[in-house]
Write a protein that holds these residues in place. Structure first.
Motif, mmCIF file in Angstrom:
data_model
loop_
_atom_site.group_PDB
_atom_site.id
_atom_site.type_symbol
_atom_site.label_atom_id
_atom_site.label_comp_id
_atom_site.label_asym_id
_atom_site.label_seq_id
_atom_site.Cartn_x
_atom_site.Cartn_y
_atom_site.Cartn_z
ATOM 1 N N SER A 306 0.851 -1.196 0.000
ATOM 2 C CA SER A 306 0.000 0.000 0.000
ATOM 3 C C SER A 306 0.885 1.242 0.000
ATOM 4 N N ARG A 307 2.063 1.127 0.584
ATOM 5 C CA ARG A 307 2.972 2.277 0.658
ATOM 6 C C ARG A 307 4.410 1.766 0.678
ATOM 7 N N ALA A 308 5.327 2.540 0.115
ATOM 8 C CA ALA A 308 6.740 2.172 0.199
ATOM 9 C C ALA A 308 7.566 3.422 0.506
ATOM 10 N N TYR A 309 8.441 3.301 1.502
ATOM 11 C CA TYR A 309 9.395 4.365 1.814
ATOM 12 C C TYR A 309 10.687 4.057 1.067
ATOM 13 N N VAL A 310 11.127 4.993 0.243
ATOM 14 C CA VAL A 310 12.314 4.751 -0.579
ATOM 15 C C VAL A 310 13.470 5.610 -0.062
ATOM 16 N N ARG A 311 14.595 4.974 0.213
ATOM 17 C CA ARG A 311 15.765 5.740 0.648
ATOM 18 C C ARG A 311 16.222 6.640 -0.495
ATOM 19 N N CYS A 312 16.392 7.914 -0.183
ATOM 20 C CA CYS A 312 16.748 8.909 -1.198
ATOM 21 C C CYS A 312 18.109 8.574 -1.828
ATOM 22 N N PRO A 313 18.197 8.592 -3.154
ATOM 23 C CA PRO A 313 19.494 8.372 -3.790
ATOM 24 C C PRO A 313 20.334 9.651 -3.717
ATOM 25 N N GLU A 314 21.589 9.566 -4.116
ATOM 26 C CA GLU A 314 22.384 10.801 -4.186
ATOM 27 C C GLU A 314 21.846 11.660 -5.326
ATOM 28 N N LYS A 315 22.166 12.950 -5.274
ATOM 29 C CA LYS A 315 21.552 13.888 -6.238
ATOM 30 C C LYS A 315 22.522 14.348 -7.309
ATOM 31 N N THR A 316 23.701 13.749 -7.341
ATOM 32 C CA THR A 316 24.696 14.116 -8.358
ATOM 33 C C THR A 316 24.933 12.914 -9.273
ATOM 34 N N GLY A 317 25.622 13.159 -10.395
ATOM 35 C CA GLY A 317 25.927 12.078 -11.337
ATOM 36 C C GLY A 317 24.638 11.430 -11.812
ATOM 37 N N ILE A 318 24.661 10.125 -11.992
ATOM 38 C CA ILE A 318 23.458 9.429 -12.467
ATOM 39 C C ILE A 318 22.385 9.396 -11.367
ATOM 40 N N GLY A 319 22.806 9.654 -10.109
ATOM 41 C CA GLY A 319 21.848 9.748 -9.002
ATOM 42 C C GLY A 319 20.797 10.818 -9.259
ATOM 43 N N ALA A 320 21.180 11.895 -9.981
ATOM 44 C CA ALA A 320 20.223 12.971 -10.297
ATOM 45 C C ALA A 320 19.063 12.422 -11.121
ATOM 46 N N ALA A 321 19.354 11.477 -12.017
ATOM 47 C CA ALA A 321 18.308 10.876 -12.856
ATOM 48 C C ALA A 321 17.373 10.031 -11.992
ATOM 49 N N VAL A 322 17.951 9.275 -11.069
ATOM 50 C CA VAL A 322 17.153 8.408 -10.199
ATOM 51 C C VAL A 322 16.254 9.272 -9.305
ATOM 52 N N TYR A 323 16.846 10.343 -8.745
ATOM 53 C CA TYR A 323 16.097 11.237 -7.858
ATOM 54 C C TYR A 323 14.957 11.915 -8.624
ATOM 55 N N ASN A 324 15.237 12.362 -9.851
ATOM 56 C CA ASN A 324 14.223 13.011 -10.708
ATOM 57 C C ASN A 324 13.021 12.085 -10.937
ATOM 58 N N ARG A 325 13.280 10.808 -11.232
ATOM 59 C CA ARG A 325 12.168 9.865 -11.476
ATOM 60 C C ARG A 325 11.407 9.587 -10.185
#
Ligand code: AMP
Ligand code: MG
Length: 337
Positions: A306-325
């Motif tokens: 019903s719900r999922a808590y996702v650990r925030c990825p890093e916001k630089t490099g390819i992490g920016a793409a993951v965070y954006n999605r």
């Protein structure tokens, strides 16, 4: 309609080319995510993409080419900087936006004067485009709004019965969609509209780079955005997604261990200890997290979360793409511990 899944052997690529020449749709592997392809010169075929996905008409499609001749035929002008970036990053996950030529129908461009172009780094995709002799318009091969597909099985679960053929090239290597850029200052600098595996850091070796403000924030309702795709709810499973930003892992475990409801999952890197919630691990390195992100989001639905808590990825490099999605999958819900 029965949906066939075929490995990318020559006979399967022949069949795919025949369907595409006849104005039909084929799901194809690329290094980023699976694409739902149609002949980019055929407006009626491209209209079929929007129908199959349930995609809003004003969200333009990226066209996929296999050689630079196809680029010149599709656009009005190629800035010098685009040539240098093509040399550095094509074939690969970089999409560049150009003024479109008359060969590209309005259906593809969502009635904009521009067209987005890239050359995928995926042998079956390049081979197929070469056989067709025309570029393939191909957005992600999922139902609009759901997580992008990174395996033939993901495509099948969204589009079974809506398309005749899926070419199964295995799991996508990168796992997040291409970086989308447009040119500014008369073609001397670039603006990142969507982050991807060709990172801001990589592009800044070639040009001044601006990251568009809508990459990490919700576009205001009344604002005209450059890239229409960023307006829409996106990448979302049925489960509610909440991003958790934490300074240290102990704090993260304490927060998660305070949640006692059933049906709640934690989507973590994989090396965290002491978390009691059932978990889905999406990768210890930034590259692994990009590779596994969409499969992890789909997994929450398979498990009936019903719900999922996702650990925030890093916001630089390819992490920016993951965070954006993830921001979009989470409808911008972030808890900072
Ligand atoms: P998808 O193919 O589903 O990964 O989505 C394509 C993305 O590229 C969307 O975010 C679009 O808004 C963006 N895009 C495609 N063509 C253009 C264009 N001509 N100008 C700006 N953004 C574009
Ligand atoms: Mg998409």
């Amino acid at each position: 309609m029965d949906t066939e899944i075929l490995r990318p052997y020559p006979a399967a690529l022949d069949k795919a080319a025949e369907i595409l020449r006849g104005g039909g749709l084929v799901a194809i592997p690329t290094e980023t995510v699976y694409g739902l392809a149609a002949n980019a010169h055929d407006a009626a075929a491209c209209a079929g993409i929007f129908r199959a996905k349930g995609r809003p008409q004003d969200n333009p499609l990226i066209i996929h080419i296999s050689d630079t001749e196809m680029l010149y035929a599709s656009v009005k002008r190629v800035p010098e900087l685009a040539l240098r970036l093509a040399k550095a990053f094509w074939s690969g996950p970089l999409t560049m936006i150009f003024e479109k030529s008359d060969a590209i129908p309005d259906t593809v461009s969502g009635r904009l004067d521009t067209v987005a172009v890239r050359m995928p780094r995926c042998a079956p995709a390049l081979e197929l485009i070469g056989r067709c002799g025309f570029p393939l318009a191909a957005p992600s091969a999922n139902l609009s709004g759901s997580p992008s597909p990174t395996s033939a099985q993901h495509v099948f679960s969204d589009l079974n019965g809506r398309i005749p053929l899926i070419i199964d090239g295995g799991e996508c290597v990168t796992g997040v969609e291409s970086t989308v850029i447009c040119f500014e200052n008369g073609g001397r600098s670039v603006r990142i509209l969507r982050p991807g595996a060709v990172t801001a850091e990589m592009l800044s070796e070639y040009a001044d780079v601006t990251v568009d403000e809508n990459v990490f924030q919700k576009p205001a309702e009344d604002v005209k955005v450059i890239s229409p795709g960023v307006k829409y709810r996106h990448y979302s499973p049925r489960a509610e997604i909440i991003i958790v930003e934490c300074e240290d892992e102990r704090g993260l475990a304490d927060f998660l261990n305070g949640i006692k409801e059933k049906g709640v999952y934690a989507v973590l890197y994989g090396d965290e200890r002491g978390v009691e919630l059932p978990r889905i691990d999406y990768g210890v390195t930034a590259e692994e997290r990009a590779h596994n992100l969409f499969a992890a989001l789909r997994k929450t639905d398979e498990l009936g979360a019903s719900r999922a808590y996702v650990r925030c990825p890093e916001k630089t490099g390819i992490g920016a793409a993951v965070y954006n999605r993830l921001l979009r999958a989470a409808a911008f819900k972030v808890i900072k511990l």
